[in-house]
Design a protein around this motif. Structure first.
Motif, short mmCIF file in Angstrom:
data_model
loop_
_atom_site.label_atom_id
_atom_site.label_comp_id
_atom_site.label_asym_id
_atom_site.label_seq_id
_atom_site.Cartn_x
_atom_site.Cartn_y
_atom_site.Cartn_z
N LYS A 93 0.81 -1.22 0.00
CA LYS A 93 0.00 0.00 0.00
C LYS A 93 0.85 1.27 0.00
CE LYS A 93 -3.91 -2.25 0.78
NZ LYS A 93 -3.91 -3.37 -0.09
N GLY A 94 2.17 1.13 0.17
CA GLY A 94 3.04 2.29 0.21
C GLY A 94 2.88 3.09 1.49
N PHE A 95 2.46 2.45 2.57
CA PHE A 95 2.23 3.13 3.83
C PHE A 95 3.37 2.83 4.80
CE2 PHE A 95 0.62 3.36 8.17
CZ PHE A 95 0.04 4.61 8.18
N SER A 96 3.92 3.86 5.40
CA SER A 96 4.97 3.69 6.39
C SER A 96 4.51 4.32 7.69
CB SER A 96 6.26 4.36 5.94
OG SER A 96 7.17 4.46 7.02
N ALA A 97 4.36 3.49 8.73
CA ALA A 97 3.92 3.98 10.03
C ALA A 97 4.91 4.99 10.60
CB ALA A 97 3.72 2.82 11.00
N ALA A 122 -3.64 15.62 7.19
CA ALA A 122 -3.43 14.78 6.01
C ALA A 122 -2.80 13.45 6.44
CB ALA A 122 -2.54 15.48 4.99
N ALA A 123 -1.82 13.51 7.31
CA ALA A 123 -1.15 12.29 7.80
C ALA A 123 -2.12 11.46 8.64
CB ALA A 123 0.09 12.63 8.60
N LYS A 124 -2.92 12.13 9.45
CA LYS A 124 -3.90 11.42 10.28
C LYS A 124 -4.93 10.73 9.39
CE LYS A 124 -7.11 12.03 14.17
NZ LYS A 124 -7.80 10.85 13.82
N GLY A 125 -5.39 11.41 8.36
CA GLY A 125 -6.34 10.81 7.43
C GLY A 125 -5.76 9.60 6.73
N GLU A 126 -4.49 9.71 6.33
CA GLU A 126 -3.82 8.58 5.68
C GLU A 126 -3.73 7.38 6.63
OE1 GLU A 126 0.32 7.56 3.28
OE2 GLU A 126 0.30 9.25 4.66
N ALA A 127 -3.39 7.64 7.90
CA ALA A 127 -3.29 6.56 8.88
C ALA A 127 -4.67 5.94 9.14
CB ALA A 127 -2.69 7.09 10.19
N ASP A 128 -5.69 6.78 9.26
CA ASP A 128 -7.05 6.26 9.48
C ASP A 128 -7.50 5.39 8.31
OD1 ASP A 128 -7.08 7.66 11.87
OD2 ASP A 128 -8.40 9.26 11.14
N GLN A 129 -7.22 5.85 7.09
CA GLN A 129 -7.60 5.08 5.91
C GLN A 129 -6.85 3.75 5.86
OE1 GLN A 129 -10.13 5.80 3.66
NE2 GLN A 129 -9.74 3.67 3.14
N HIS A 130 -5.57 3.79 6.20
CA HIS A 130 -4.77 2.56 6.21
C HIS A 130 -5.35 1.56 7.20
CE1 HIS A 130 -1.30 -0.04 5.80
NE2 HIS A 130 -1.19 -0.05 7.12
N LYS A 131 -5.74 2.05 8.38
CA LYS A 131 -6.34 1.18 9.40
C LYS A 131 -7.65 0.57 8.89
CE LYS A 131 -7.93 1.08 14.17
NZ LYS A 131 -8.18 1.84 15.39
N LYS A 132 -8.48 1.38 8.24
CA LYS A 132 -9.75 0.88 7.69
C LYS A 132 -9.48 -0.17 6.61
CE LYS A 132 -12.49 4.98 8.63
NZ LYS A 132 -13.18 6.14 8.05
#
Length: 142
Positions: free
Chosen positions: A10-14, A49-59
């Motif tokens: 997903k290209g997501f880095s915590a 923006a970062a919070k939204g990305e993290a929330d979406q990744h969690k969903k």
């Protein structure tokens, strides 16, 4: 997953996401303290923006878990066994009618595998139902 908690699919880095949220919060606070509205708004933007990305990744992760749970559910697997049994039966019959021994044997094998899949998972479903009924009866007896 790599060492920085990156979900490469997903290209997501915590780590990067947390750093971005922290940087945004610092910018926002700095802008608020200095009265620089532009810096504050930039920080707020970066943080949310970062919070939204993290929330979406969690969903996304939760959705994928639900899908995997459903795929592995014994009821789903029993249903897949029924489909495989029916498909194998049709293939077996078609092979027999066409004189294609290989197709007939392949169909028979698929039918048998499907039946075994159904039987195994139907037994699991039945066991789960019996356990649930016993649990409900024990609760009613209390």
């Amino acid at each position: 997953m790599s060492s920085d908690n990156t979900d490469s699919s997903k290209g997501f880095s915590a780590v990067s996401n947390t750093a971005s949220k922290a940087m945004g919060a610092v910018k926002s606070a700095l802008g608020g303290l200095t009265g620089n509205q532009e810096t504050k708004e930039s920080g707020d933007s970066q943080y949310y923006a970062a919070k939204g990305e993290a929330d979406q990744h969690k969903k996304d992760q939760e959705r994928e878990k639900k899908i995997n749970d459903l795929k592995n559910d014994p009821k789903t697997q029993a249903g897949q066994g029924v489909i495989q049994t029916a498909t194998g039966t049709v293939k077996n019959i078609a092979g027999g009618l066409l004189g294609d021994k290989e197709m007939a044997e392949s169909g028979l094998q698929s039918k048998n595998e499907g039946q075994a899949r159904f039987d195994d998972n139907a037994a699991k479903v039945q066991k789960e139902q019996q356990e649930q009924q016993a649990k409900e009866q024990a609760q009613q007896a209390e």
